[in-house]
Design an enzyme around this catalytic site. Structure first.
Site, PDB file in Angstrom:
ATOM      1  N   LYS A  86       0.720  -1.168   0.128  1.00 11.09           N
ATOM      2  CA  LYS A  86       0.094   0.115  -0.188  1.00 11.09           C
ATOM      3  C   LYS A  86       0.859   1.324   0.140  1.00 11.09           C
ATOM      4  O   LYS A  86       0.454   2.332  -0.694  1.00 11.09           O
ATOM      5  CB  LYS A  86      -1.060  -0.039   1.173  1.00 11.09           C
ATOM      6  CG  LYS A  86      -2.202  -0.972   1.133  1.00 11.09           C
ATOM      7  CD  LYS A  86      -3.192  -0.919   1.967  1.00 11.09           C
ATOM      8  CE  LYS A  86      -4.060  -2.046   1.727  1.00 11.09           C
ATOM      9  NZ  LYS A  86      -5.356  -2.107   2.908  1.00 11.09           N
ATOM     10  N   ARG A 137      -7.201  -7.888  -8.764  1.00  7.22           N
ATOM     11  CA  ARG A 137      -7.782  -8.931  -9.166  1.00  7.22           C
ATOM     12  C   ARG A 137      -9.397  -8.796  -9.195  1.00  7.22           C
ATOM     13  O   ARG A 137      -9.822  -7.597  -9.084  1.00  7.22           O
ATOM     14  CB  ARG A 137      -7.691  -9.756  -7.751  1.00  7.22           C
ATOM     15  CG  ARG A 137      -8.110  -8.975  -6.589  1.00  7.22           C
ATOM     16  CD  ARG A 137      -8.103  -9.858  -5.327  1.00  7.22           C
ATOM     17  NE  ARG A 137      -8.261  -9.057  -4.254  1.00  7.22           N
ATOM     18  CZ  ARG A 137      -9.360  -8.599  -3.611  1.00  7.22           C
ATOM     19  NH1 ARG A 137     -10.686  -8.843  -4.280  1.00  7.22           N
ATOM     20  NH2 ARG A 137      -9.865  -7.669  -2.526  1.00  7.22           N
ATOM     21  N   GLU A 144      -2.171   6.920   7.939  1.00  7.33           N
ATOM     22  CA  GLU A 144      -2.968   7.968   6.768  1.00  7.33           C
ATOM     23  C   GLU A 144      -3.895   8.805   7.914  1.00  7.33           C
ATOM     24  O   GLU A 144      -4.263   8.478   8.781  1.00  7.33           O
ATOM     25  CB  GLU A 144      -3.976   7.096   6.143  1.00  7.33           C
ATOM     26  CG  GLU A 144      -3.307   6.529   4.777  1.00  7.33           C
ATOM     27  CD  GLU A 144      -4.405   5.736   4.215  1.00  7.33           C
ATOM     28  OE1 GLU A 144      -5.584   5.757   4.289  1.00  7.33           O
ATOM     29  OE2 GLU A 144      -3.979   5.226   2.972  1.00  7.33           O
TER      30      GLU A 144
HETATM   31  P1  ADP Z   1      -8.616  -3.429   2.684  1.00  9.08           P
HETATM   32  O1  ADP Z   1      -7.285  -3.747   2.049  1.00  9.08           O
HETATM   33  O2  ADP Z   1      -8.697  -4.175   4.013  1.00  9.08           O
HETATM   34  O3  ADP Z   1      -9.697  -3.473   1.783  1.00  9.08           O
HETATM   35  P2  ADP Z   1      -8.596  -0.471   2.520  1.00  9.08           P
HETATM   36  O4  ADP Z   1      -7.202   0.308   2.751  1.00  9.08           O
HETATM   37  O5  ADP Z   1      -9.261  -0.739   1.344  1.00  9.08           O
HETATM   38  O6  ADP Z   1      -8.279  -2.099   3.234  1.00  9.08           O
HETATM   39  O7  ADP Z   1      -9.400   0.169   3.716  1.00  9.08           O
HETATM   40  C1  ADP Z   1     -10.847  -0.793   4.113  1.00  9.08           C
HETATM   41  C2  ADP Z   1     -11.998   0.090   4.579  1.00  9.08           C
HETATM   42  O8  ADP Z   1     -11.386   0.950   5.806  1.00  9.08           O
HETATM   43  C3  ADP Z   1     -12.210   1.366   3.683  1.00  9.08           C
HETATM   44  O9  ADP Z   1     -13.226   0.884   2.957  1.00  9.08           O
HETATM   45  C4  ADP Z   1     -12.761   2.499   4.753  1.00  9.08           C
HETATM   46  O10 ADP Z   1     -14.053   2.358   5.131  1.00  9.08           O
HETATM   47  C5  ADP Z   1     -11.664   2.299   5.787  1.00  9.08           C
HETATM   48  N1  ADP Z   1     -10.756   3.334   5.722  1.00  9.08           N
HETATM   49  C6  ADP Z   1      -9.570   2.892   5.296  1.00  9.08           C
HETATM   50  N2  ADP Z   1      -8.749   3.950   5.258  1.00  9.08           N
HETATM   51  C7  ADP Z   1      -9.176   4.948   5.657  1.00  9.08           C
HETATM   52  C8  ADP Z   1      -9.186   6.295   6.080  1.00  9.08           C
HETATM   53  N3  ADP Z   1      -7.818   6.889   5.633  1.00  9.08           N
HETATM   54  N4  ADP Z   1      -9.934   7.222   6.475  1.00  9.08           N
HETATM   55  C9  ADP Z   1     -11.333   6.621   6.686  1.00  9.08           C
HETATM   56  N5  ADP Z   1     -11.540   5.453   6.515  1.00  9.08           N
HETATM   57  C10 ADP Z   1     -10.580   4.488   6.062  1.00  9.08           C
HETATM   58  P1  ADP Z   2     -13.200  -7.168  -2.390  1.00 11.14           P
HETATM   59  O1  ADP Z   2     -12.046  -6.106  -2.302  1.00 11.14           O
HETATM   60  O2  ADP Z   2     -13.102  -8.046  -3.555  1.00 11.14           O
HETATM   61  O3  ADP Z   2     -14.214  -6.431  -1.767  1.00 11.14           O
HETATM   62  P2  ADP Z   2     -12.574  -8.301   0.196  1.00 11.14           P
HETATM   63  O4  ADP Z   2     -11.812  -7.110   1.059  1.00 11.14           O
HETATM   64  O5  ADP Z   2     -13.891  -8.646   0.840  1.00 11.14           O
HETATM   65  O6  ADP Z   2     -12.696  -8.156  -1.340  1.00 11.14           O
HETATM   66  O7  ADP Z   2     -11.638  -9.566   0.248  1.00 11.14           O
HETATM   67  C1  ADP Z   2     -12.097 -10.637  -0.638  1.00 11.14           C
HETATM   68  C2  ADP Z   2     -11.364 -12.214   0.037  1.00 11.14           C
HETATM   69  O8  ADP Z   2      -9.966 -11.877  -0.046  1.00 11.14           O
HETATM   70  C3  ADP Z   2     -11.745 -12.144   1.544  1.00 11.14           C
HETATM   71  O9  ADP Z   2     -11.780 -13.681   1.901  1.00 11.14           O
HETATM   72  C4  ADP Z   2     -10.467 -11.742   2.319  1.00 11.14           C
HETATM   73  O10 ADP Z   2     -10.215 -12.298   3.592  1.00 11.14           O
HETATM   74  C5  ADP Z   2      -9.471 -11.897   1.199  1.00 11.14           C
HETATM   75  N1  ADP Z   2      -8.275 -11.119   1.210  1.00 11.14           N
HETATM   76  C6  ADP Z   2      -8.293  -9.804   0.925  1.00 11.14           C
HETATM   77  N2  ADP Z   2      -7.014  -9.276   0.800  1.00 11.14           N
HETATM   78  C7  ADP Z   2      -6.187 -10.171   1.447  1.00 11.14           C
HETATM   79  C8  ADP Z   2      -4.813  -9.955   1.556  1.00 11.14           C
HETATM   80  N3  ADP Z   2      -4.164  -8.954   1.477  1.00 11.14           N
HETATM   81  N4  ADP Z   2      -4.248 -11.219   2.196  1.00 11.14           N
HETATM   82  C9  ADP Z   2      -5.236 -12.285   2.435  1.00 11.14           C
HETATM   83  N5  ADP Z   2      -6.467 -12.212   2.288  1.00 11.14           N
HETATM   84  C10 ADP Z   2      -7.316 -11.197   1.650  1.00 11.14           C
END
Ligand code: ADP
Ligand code: ADP
Ligand code: MG
Length: 471
Positions: A115, A290, A199
């Site tokens: 990230k 993906r 962040e």
């Molecule tokens: P992941 O890789 O687990 O999907 P993300 O970075 O996409 O993680 O963040 C998942 C969720 O966490 C976001 O959809 C949002 O709701 C919250 N989030 C992440 N970063 C921030 C931020 N800087 N400020 C507010 N909410 C955040």
């Molecule tokens: P999407 O971004 O497609 O909405 P999710 O955040 O819900 O996906 O993740 C989809 C699946 O992939 C879940 O089973 C989640 O636990 C897995 N997953 C997502 N990111 C990672 C990661 N960085 N490492 C391991 N598993 C992950």
């Protein structure tokens, strides 16, 4: 075109990919571990192979999977989501062994899966990112200094995180001190990396993400956006396409930003660029390299089969669509039906599906690998079914969602379905007025009556009568 594809996944997404292969005349090969021997993806693929007793290990073994693909004469591997889908080493192994990986190049996965590296690429490309630390944090002292500079609240995040894990909001230095070791330990356990970064916490934002498609000939298009603001613990529950909360100008701007982001890193195949939006500010959050769980709703509004496009692009064909060819119609909602008990802090509720009756009728789509009698294994994700509805207007899609949730019967396990009924009945949701705080802001929506199905009640009555009468 590809001839034979190995699907390195399980459950509904494996079935989804097998369906695309089948429609395109591509042979499909499933892999499974012993708890999945009777899984639907095993039954539906043209061929299937066991990768051992351990529930997880086989799905996470790059060498075993690539070798199996070679032995069975596959020309490609589709990784689905989760498991090895964002593992750059796996993609690289495919490249080395001459197997097509259905996704971007391994170097792009490595860059965007990290990230902080992704943030750097975006800054260089002129895409606005959430204000935050420059790269990973060395230690807590640096975290405290950086947080002071950004201003609280801040988000402490695992650099390799995903699936909503490894993220903590910290409202003060005190909380940051507390959370720092926790996030590091969670990140190490879940993602095998202790790297974390900070962040600025965007308060009450919308989670807006844009679907993109890119081919190996330099063409990149977007398929508009999805609103995934309905989340619990940073995990998506209900997804919406397009967002009912954007102006046409914002929609166009976000689509173009996503194309810019993908072009800047030489992206190929399907991907998603995630943004946070507050007022008129848009910040890049991360890119998922993906197919996503919620790709379905984009398919419903655009008519583009994203998985088929992935397979076409992977085989070297150019995209069939220019940006001006892509339009959308109506609204789609996806409900992630999880085997969880919302009333018990969303505790997983695995077990046997004693009865399943699929919802249907106009505008209803179900992507799942469950069936009546299926035993949901406790080793994997708790999401067991995706219910997707489409309708011409926002009002109608809500009505259709309520009707379809009502149609569905899923017994034997607890699910999130009844909780979604409460969300759909809420006027803020109906007025398209919500952000990522909707779920935590409305704990009262969890106070619904558990709807016991008549057969359960009848059985209980019969049992009581039997006991009373001494049968
Ligand atoms: P992941 O890789 O687990 O999907 P993300 O970075 O996409 O993680 O963040 C998942 C969720 O966490 C976001 O959809 C949002 O709701 C919250 N989030 C992440 N970063 C921030 C931020 N800087 N400020 C507010 N909410 C955040
Ligand atoms: P999407 O971004 O497609 O909405 P999710 O955040 O819900 O996906 O993740 C989809 C699946 O992939 C879940 O089973 C989640 O636990 C897995 N997953 C997502 N990111 C990672 C990661 N960085 N490492 C391991 N598993 C992950
Ligand atoms: Mg994300």
């Amino acid at each position: 075109m590809l001839n034979k594809v190995l699907i390195a996944n399980r459950g509904e997404i494996a079935v989804r990919i097998i369906r695309a292969c089948s429609e395109m005349g591509i042979r499909s090969v499933a892999i499974y571990t012993e708890p999945d021997r009777y899984g639907l993806h095993v039954k539906r693929a043209d061929e299937s192979y066991s990768l051992g007793e351990d529930p997880i290990a086989g799905y996470l073994d790059p060498l075993k999977i690539v070798n199996l693909a070679l032995e069975t004469g596959c020309d490609a591997i589709h990784p689905g989501y989760g498991f090895l889908s964002e593992n750059a080493h796996f993609a690289e192994l495919c490249e080395q062994k001459g197997i097509t990986f259905v996704g971007p190049k391994s170097a792009v996965i490595a860059r965007m899966g990290d990230k902080t590296a992704a943030r750097e690429s975006m800054i260089a490309a002129g895409v606005p990112v959430t204000p935050g630390s420059e790269g990973n944090l060395a230690d807590l002292t640096e975290a405290l200094t950086v947080a002071e500079g950004i201003g609280y609240p801040v988000m402490l995040k695992a650099t390799s995180g995903g699936g909503g894990r490894g993220i903590r909001r910290c409202n003060s230095a005190e909380e940051l001190k507390q959370q720092y070791p926790r996030v590091i330990s969670e990140a190490t356990k879940a993602f095998g990396s202790a790297d974390v970064f900070l962040e600025k916490c965007i308060v009450n934002p919308l989670h807006i993400e844009a679907q993109i498609l890119a081919d190996g000939h330099g063409n990149v298009v977007h398929l508009y956006e999805r609103d995934c603001s309905i989340q619990r613990r940073n995990q998506k529950l209900i997804e919406i396409a397009p967002s009912p909360q954007l102006t046409p100008e914002q929609r166009q701007y976000i689509g173009e930003l996503a194309v810019k982001a993908a072009s800047a890193v030489g992206y190929e195949n399907a991907g998603t660029v995630e943004f946070l939006l507050t007022g008129n500010e848009v910040y890049f959050m991360e890119m998922n390299t993906r197919v996503q769980v919620e790709h379905t709703i984009t398919e419903q509004i655009t008519g583009v089969d994203i998985v088929q496009e992935q397979l076409r692009v992977a085989s070297g064909l150019p995209l069939r669509y220019r940006q001006e060819d892509i339009s959308y119609r109506g609204f789609a909602l996806q409900f992630r039906i999880n085997a969880e008990d919302p009333k018990n802090d969303f505790l997983p509720s695995f077990g046997r599906v004693t009865h399943y009756y699929a919802p249907g009728g106009p505008g209803v789509r179900v992507d799942t690998a469950i069936f009546t009698g299926y035993e949901i294994p406790p080793y994997y994700d708790s999401m067991c079914l995706k219910l997707i509805v489409w309708a011409l207007s926002w009002e109608e899609v809500i009505a259709r969602g309520r009707r379809a949730l009502d149609d569905m019967r899923l017994q034997g396990i607890r699910t999130t379905a009844s909780y979604y009924q409460q969300i759909l009945a809420h006027e803020d949701f109906q007025n398209a007025h919500f952000n990522t705080s909707f779920v935590p802001d409305h704990p009262e929506l969890l106070n619904y009556k558990t709807n016991r199905h008549p057969t359960e009640v009848t059985l209980a009555l019969v049992a009581a009568l039997a006991a009373h009468a001494g049968w």
